[in-house]
Each structure stands twice: as C-alpha cells, then as structure tokens.
Design a protein around this motif. Structure first.
Motif, PDB file in Angstrom:
ATOM      1  N   ALA A 163       0.847  -1.194   0.000  1.00 35.18           N
ATOM      2  CA  ALA A 163       0.000   0.000   0.000  1.00 35.18           C
ATOM      3  C   ALA A 163       0.883   1.245   0.000  1.00 35.18           C
ATOM      4  O   ALA A 163       2.055   1.189   0.388  1.00 35.18           O
ATOM      5  CB  ALA A 163      -0.900  -0.005   1.227  1.00 35.18           C
ATOM      6  N   LYS A 164       0.335   2.351  -0.432  1.00 40.53           N
ATOM      7  CA  LYS A 164       1.093   3.603  -0.481  1.00 40.53           C
ATOM      8  C   LYS A 164       0.403   4.661   0.377  1.00 40.53           C
ATOM      9  O   LYS A 164      -0.828   4.785   0.367  1.00 40.53           O
ATOM     10  CB  LYS A 164       1.215   4.111  -1.919  1.00 40.53           C
ATOM     11  CG  LYS A 164       1.782   3.099  -2.912  1.00 40.53           C
ATOM     12  CD  LYS A 164       3.208   2.710  -2.606  1.00 40.53           C
ATOM     13  CE  LYS A 164       3.815   1.836  -3.687  1.00 40.53           C
ATOM     14  NZ  LYS A 164       3.145   0.513  -3.831  1.00 40.53           N
ATOM     15  N   HIS A 165       1.214   5.428   1.102  1.00 41.24           N
ATOM     16  CA  HIS A 165       0.706   6.572   1.851  1.00 41.24           C
ATOM     17  C   HIS A 165       1.430   7.804   1.330  1.00 41.24           C
ATOM     18  O   HIS A 165       2.635   7.962   1.514  1.00 41.24           O
ATOM     19  CB  HIS A 165       0.967   6.420   3.345  1.00 41.24           C
ATOM     20  CG  HIS A 165       0.489   7.593   4.159  1.00 41.24           C
ATOM     21  ND1 HIS A 165      -0.832   7.766   4.503  1.00 41.24           N
ATOM     22  CD2 HIS A 165       1.166   8.661   4.669  1.00 41.24           C
ATOM     23  CE1 HIS A 165      -0.955   8.874   5.200  1.00 41.24           C
ATOM     24  NE2 HIS A 165       0.231   9.444   5.310  1.00 41.24           N
ATOM     25  N   GLU A 166       0.683   8.635   0.628  1.00 40.62           N
ATOM     26  CA  GLU A 166       1.263   9.821  -0.009  1.00 40.62           C
ATOM     27  C   GLU A 166       2.473   9.441  -0.851  1.00 40.62           C
ATOM     28  O   GLU A 166       3.501  10.115  -0.858  1.00 40.62           O
ATOM     29  CB  GLU A 166       1.631  10.868   1.050  1.00 40.62           C
ATOM     30  CG  GLU A 166       0.416  11.385   1.822  1.00 40.62           C
ATOM     31  CD  GLU A 166       0.779  12.407   2.881  1.00 40.62           C
ATOM     32  OE1 GLU A 166       1.992  12.639   3.095  1.00 40.62           O
ATOM     33  OE2 GLU A 166      -0.135  12.974   3.503  1.00 40.62           O
ATOM     34  N   GLY A 167       2.363   8.315  -1.554  1.00 41.20           N
ATOM     35  CA  GLY A 167       3.407   7.853  -2.461  1.00 41.20           C
ATOM     36  C   GLY A 167       4.469   6.973  -1.836  1.00 41.20           C
ATOM     37  O   GLY A 167       5.221   6.315  -2.555  1.00 41.20           O
TER      38      GLY A 167
END
Length: 473
Positions: A163-167
């Motif tokens: 998963a990504k959080h702000e990239g």
C-alpha cells in the motif's frame, strides 16, 4: 530458462491475490498449489495477467522456473504446513536462495526456521502481511524480518506491491529473524482491542440507549470524518447500515454473537506477559471473544441474574462516547508500542517504532488518521516511553478522560460489559498515580517469602519487623 522473478506456494485467497498483485506490478511470478487443479483454475481466471504467471505442478518445476537467487513466498496455514513446505523446498535450493513466510506465523517459529536455514546457507524472511483479501490484491501493509541483504534482493517487489501513503510504500524491514512477524502480531493485538472498543460503544447505544443499528452506523460514519477516522470505524458504520437480504432486518441482528479468533491476539498477550508488560486492553479483547463463545452459559446467566441490573446513571452523550473511544484507542496503541519496545530490547532487534506506525498508515486493518501523529510523536521522543504522555496525545487524553470515566461508570451502573474501556481507564488511572498500592504488596511478599523491599529513604533488600507484627482477629 528462468522465467519468474519470484515464486509463491499456496493459492488460497491471500496467496492468489498476492500473486495477482505481484503480476500486476510487472513481476513474473511462478505459482504452485498442492492441488494442481487449483493452479490451473487460478491461471485461467487471471485474464491478461496470466502472461506474467508461470504455473508449476511440482516443487521441482517451481524452483526450475525461478531466476537466481531464487525467492519463494509461502502462503499456507501457519504451523506444521509451513514446515512441510520448507522441508520440500530446501533440498532443491542452493546457497543464497531464500524462503519467505508471509503467513500469520508465531515469531518463535520464525526465529527457529531462520536459524535452521541459516545453517544450510539459505535465507529466511518472516513477512507480516496485513490488509486481508483486498489488501493482498491491491496493496497490503508489509512488515519484514530477516537478513537485510536478503531483503534487498526482493525490496523492489515488496515496495511495489505494498500500500502507499502519499506515495511512500507501507513496507519496512524491522530487524533480523522474527522481528517482522512480531510487529505483525502486535498489530493484530491492537486490532483486537480496537474492534472490541467499537463493539462496546455499539452495545452501549443498542442496549443502553435503545438505538437501532442503522442509527448507530450513521453516528460511526459521522465520527469517521473526525479524529476517529479509521478503517475499522468506517466499516463498522457500513456494516451497521446493511440490511439482511433474506429478512430485511439489520444484518447484525441475524448474526450469532460469538466471535472467532485465529490466535494472534492471544499471542500478543502471551508475549507481552513474558516480557513483563500487561496489554490490558488487548487482553480484555481476547477475553471478550473467549466469553462470547460461551453462548449457552451466557443465556443461562441472563435468565438467572437478569434482575440484578441497578439503576443506571445518565448515558454519555454522543460527543462523550466519541471522546471516550478516542482516548481508549490511544491507550491501546500506547500499550502496543510498549510491547514492541520491550521485545526490541529482549531480542536486540532495534525496532523503529515510528516506522511501525508509518507502515500501518495504509493497507492494514488498523490504519487510522492518528498514525501520522503517532509516528511524529515517537520520533520526537516519548516521555517515559509513554505515547499518552506525548504532547500530541496528552491533550486528547485529558479531554477524553472524563468521558471515558463517565462511560465506564454508566456501563457498570447499567450492567453492560465494557471490558476494554474499563481496562483502558484502569491503566490510565494507574499511570497518573505517583503513589500506588504496591507498597503493601511488597510488604506481603516480604512477610511470607522474605523477598525484601526498597525503602523510600534509600536502600534495597530490606526486611520488615514481622516477628513483632500484631495479628488481628
């Protein structure tokens, strides 16, 4: 000729979805399942992604299809099944190859397996994966433990599928051997507490205020727009607003109130106690699930003691319940991070607790708007190692303490069980007492076992004048 960058054994729900995630991110993946028909069906259902999937009907074919150094992910049931797959793979592998256990493993097993494979010059990675079916397919939170050089070989794959959080990928290497699986275990323990607390609010509103599930669901949906914004609050609101297609009743009204568990919450409690910690909110959640399984006993208790509920206090307002849930949730995380810190010292893992908070920001079950601030607070340094003492959270705890106390008091007066909330309050009250009651316990221990005690004016291993103690009848 080698065709696949990585292999995967076990095409159940999680394994199949993780394989598709790997393929979708551009990495050829070789797959094997004990039942060859499952492998065939999986490839047939993969659509365009089947071009990056290499089916294997034997372990030999799986290994032959991999580029060197070979890397194989195991996605089978924890325990003996994992050992069986390892035993089948290791004779076919060469020094420098690696096996990756991506299941919910007991970290003690991970440490054992890593040591055994190291002797054979093979690498072993314990990889905690959170996010369920949806996360495995589109981006889970990933917690890695093992040799950092081995992780470097597959890091591009792991960061691509996470998963990504702000990239930024929600994946991190936490240390050697079982570090990653331990972080995942504590994640699951916090998950137990979080779910239990939400359920306790639901119970208070259903049985105390007489609200219907859809009303409670709408309240959760509103709370999900504020500081309680999280995956579990969001889905709880959606669940409570969902009708049963067969009866038209709220779906929760037709579900038997007996909660299952796969053991990771219990592992968290066991390991915490071994480390001298007491995750009381997590322990309460594990206990509540155990009690829920005793349906027949609870029904008999209801008939026997139904007349013992006292006159309840005024039920907390919606705002108070929101504050109480927020405060209790922070306390559960505080206890979780203390367990991680204790394990880091015990096993010399040098865990980065802030990275744990960051990895949990997306993809996993406990993803929450609070985790950004938790990571920042940990990096700033936690006073006495306590998240609830950090300036970012002490204010929220102060605001919520009265609401938490009112909630527990109301529940007790109404005869409604709130074990997680009650344990959160007891923990908070203990941590704000400069002088507790352990002085008497130490005196008791010295009286019957000569264990000694420290005096407030200095000195340790002192003993009391018990020979002259007066007995009262």
């Amino acid at each position: 000729m080698s065709q696949a960058r990585i292999g995967l054994v076990g095409l159940g729900v999680m394994g199949a979805n993780l394989s598709l995630n790997i393929a979708e991110n551009g990495f050829p993946v070789a797959v094997f399942n004990r039942a060859g028909s499952v492998t065939d069906a999986f490839v047939a259902s993969a659509g365009a992604l089947s071009a990056r999937i290499v089916p294997a009907k034997t372990y030999e074919a799986l290994i032959a299809s991999l580029a060197k150094p070979r890397a194989v992910i195991i996605m089978v049931k924890a325990g003996g099944a994992v050992d069986a797959v390892i035993d089948a793979l290791t004779p076919l592998m060469e020094p420098g190859d690696m096996i990756i256990d991506a299941g919910n493993a007991d970290f003690h097993d991970t440490r054992r397996r890593e040591a055994a494979l190291r002797e054979k010059r093979l690498n072993f990675i314990g990889m905690g994966v959170s996010g369920g079916e949806e996360g495995a397919r589109h981006g889970p939170s990933i917690m890695i433990g093992g040799n950092p050089e081995s992780y470097a070989v597959i890091r591009d794959i792991i960061e691509a599928i996470a998963a990504k959080h702000e990239g930024a990928p929600c994946a991190a290497h936490f240390g050697p051997d079982g570090a990653g699986h331990f972080v995942k275990t504590v994640h699951n323990g916090i998950e137990y507490a979080d779910m239990q607390m939400i359920a306790e609010v639901y119970g208070l509103l259903r049985d105390g205020a007489g609200r219907r599930p859809a009303e409670i669901g709408a309240l959760f949906a509103d709370w999900n727009k504020g500081p309680l914004k999280s995956y579990l609050v969001e889905i709880s609101g959606r669940v409570l607003g969902t009708p049963d297609p067969q009866t038209g009743k709220p779906i929760v009204d037709v579900i038997v109130d007996m909660a299952g568990q796969k053991g990771t919450g219990r592992w968290t409690v066991i390991e915490a106690l071994r480390l001298g910690q007491s995750p009381s909110t997590i322990e309460a959640a594990v206990a509540a699930r155990s009690w829920s399984s005793e349906k027949a006993t609870r029904e008999e208790g209801a008939a026997l003691f139904d007349d013992l509920a006292s006159d309840p206090l005024l039920i907390p307002s919606d705002r108070e319940l929101e504050q109480a849930l927020l405060a209790a949730k922070i306390i559960a995380y505080d206890q979780g991070f203390k367990i991680l810190s204790a394990a880091s010292g015990e096993y010399e893992w040098n865990l980065d607790l802030a990275s744990a908070a960051e990895v949990w920001r997306e993809g996993c079950i406990i993803r929450s708007a609070l985790l950004d601030d938790m990571a920042a607070a940990i990096r700033e340094g936690l006073p006495q190692g306590q998240l609830i003492f950090a300036p970012r959270f002490a204010g929220l705890i102060r605001e919520g303490a009265r609401a938490l106390r009112h909630t527990v008091s109301y529940a007790a007066s109404a005869g409604l069980p709130v074990p997680a909330f009650a344990n959160a309050l007891a923990y908070f009250d203990t941590m704000r007492q400069s002088r507790g009651t352990a002085d008497l316990i130490q005196a008791q221990r010295d009286f019957f076992g000569a264990h000694g005690f420290a005096r407030i004016d200095g000195g340790a291993d002192r003993h009391g004048p018990w020979a002259g103690a007066v007995a009262h009848s």
